[in-house]
Motif scaffolding. Sequence first.
Motif, PDB file in Angstrom:
ATOM      1  N   LYS A 348       0.830  -1.208   0.000  1.00  0.00           N
ATOM      2  CA  LYS A 348       0.000   0.000   0.000  1.00  0.00           C
ATOM      3  C   LYS A 348       0.866   1.261   0.000  1.00  0.00           C
ATOM      4  O   LYS A 348       0.543   2.257  -0.641  1.00  0.00           O
ATOM      5  N   LEU A 349       1.986   1.212   0.730  1.00  0.00           N
ATOM      6  CA  LEU A 349       2.877   2.363   0.766  1.00  0.00           C
ATOM      7  C   LEU A 349       3.497   2.612  -0.603  1.00  0.00           C
ATOM      8  O   LEU A 349       3.603   3.769  -1.044  1.00  0.00           O
ATOM      9  N   GLU A 350       3.889   1.554  -1.291  1.00  0.00           N
ATOM     10  CA  GLU A 350       4.469   1.719  -2.633  1.00  0.00           C
ATOM     11  C   GLU A 350       3.437   2.269  -3.611  1.00  0.00           C
ATOM     12  O   GLU A 350       3.753   3.143  -4.443  1.00  0.00           O
ATOM     13  N   LEU A 351       2.199   1.765  -3.510  1.00  0.00           N
ATOM     14  CA  LEU A 351       1.142   2.263  -4.401  1.00  0.00           C
ATOM     15  C   LEU A 351       0.854   3.743  -4.150  1.00  0.00           C
ATOM     16  O   LEU A 351       0.697   4.530  -5.083  1.00  0.00           O
ATOM     17  N   LEU A 372       3.273   7.983   6.911  1.00  0.00           N
ATOM     18  CA  LEU A 372       2.239   7.263   6.189  1.00  0.00           C
ATOM     19  C   LEU A 372       2.273   5.767   6.502  1.00  0.00           C
ATOM     20  O   LEU A 372       1.225   5.117   6.643  1.00  0.00           O
ATOM     21  N   SER A 373       3.482   5.198   6.612  1.00  0.00           N
ATOM     22  CA  SER A 373       3.625   3.775   6.925  1.00  0.00           C
ATOM     23  C   SER A 373       2.995   3.447   8.277  1.00  0.00           C
ATOM     24  O   SER A 373       2.292   2.434   8.431  1.00  0.00           O
ATOM     25  N   LYS A 374       3.204   4.317   9.262  1.00  0.00           N
ATOM     26  CA  LYS A 374       2.612   4.119  10.589  1.00  0.00           C
ATOM     27  C   LYS A 374       1.086   4.191  10.522  1.00  0.00           C
ATOM     28  O   LYS A 374       0.376   3.420  11.176  1.00  0.00           O
ATOM     29  N   ILE A 375       0.560   5.135   9.705  1.00  0.00           N
ATOM     30  CA  ILE A 375      -0.888   5.281   9.568  1.00  0.00           C
ATOM     31  C   ILE A 375      -1.489   4.027   8.941  1.00  0.00           C
ATOM     32  O   ILE A 375      -2.525   3.514   9.392  1.00  0.00           O
ATOM     33  N   ILE A 376      -0.817   3.530   7.879  1.00  0.00           N
ATOM     34  CA  ILE A 376      -1.307   2.318   7.212  1.00  0.00           C
ATOM     35  C   ILE A 376      -1.323   1.136   8.180  1.00  0.00           C
ATOM     36  O   ILE A 376      -2.296   0.369   8.248  1.00  0.00           O
TER      37      ILE A 376
END
Length: 389
Positions: A348-351, A372-376
């Motif tokens: 999801k982070l890469e997308l 963003l990674s933490k939010i995901i």
Amino acid sequence: MKIIHTGDWHIGKIVNEYHMTKDQEYILNQLLQIIKEENPQAVIIAGDIYDRSVAPVEAVELLDKVLGEIILDYNIPILAIAGNHDSPERLNFGSGILKTKGLYIEGVLKKEPAKVVLNDEYGPVNFYLIPYADTAVVRDIYEEPSIKSQQDAMKAIIERIKSNMNEKERNVMITHGYVRGLEEPETCESERPLSIGGTDMVSYELFDSFCYTALGHLHSPQKAGRDNIRYSGSLLKYSFSEVKQKKGVNIVHIDDKGSAHIETRHLIPLRDMRIIRGELKNLMDPEVYNAGNKEDYIKAILTDRGELLDPMRKLKSIYPNIMLLELEDRGNRGEYNILSKTSRGKSKLELFSEFYKYINDMELAMESAEVLSKIIQEVEKRGEDLEAN
């Protein structure tokens, strides 16, 4: 004979929610000074005196003040017509009485076109005042079904004029509309279209019998086919498509042979219209904003790639009369397809990082990626907890 040709005053104009009456008062005072210095034998207003058919009170008061000074203080006659923005009937009210004071206003087109005769040391100069009228109105006036365009309408009007015109005398036309010269006329965003499909265009060749044709409607000062067929342009800039234009009035000298010699007197506005471009921090740099008048009407084009927090408020603290704010167009990058084959198997982070780059044309910052990674991760964990319950 010396004439000052003006047009498109648009008194009462509102531009991007800014009332322009104070700016118009400032520029009209300049016009009064030019009239006083030049001392012409006539002043022409070639239509669009007001910006709309029912003008606000302050616009009516301003026009009354200016016209009164020209006629009563300077004793100079005014020849004015209605444009497509004006109310013909309202402008026409009291015109018969006003003629005795030297104010000739034609709001409504008549079957017999209005003619005003002024004299100089060489004899008479005949002015024909042709207010703007839709094609259908001209067709009804002349009871001629074949009139289907502005070209047809103007041809019928001029044929009527020429049936009684002495072509050995000096004749001047005053009218309002699109006149096409050898090249396409320069138009602006602030001009209201007269029709659709090119039926509003009139050929400059129709005006061959006039020693000067004073045109209104187009806001850019320009000639139409010949030097003696002219738009004076508007007194002020009314859109950002006009930022490069120099506004002014035409000083027309008509000699004893009927040759017209045209000069231009430029006008300096209270506040100019400018377009500024750059990153937000640069536009707020003192070296940048002190280079011009901060009070000008501004359109700002921001080139920043990242997100901005309330840029309009920040710019307005420096440029109090900023009108428009745009982000620079980054071009057409095609359609983004999140379901493409190249997207399969990516996190999801890469997308999101790919989509961010597509939208902003720049890589997602490391710090932003970590947040963003933490939010995901948090969202995914909450989803798992909900499923477990």
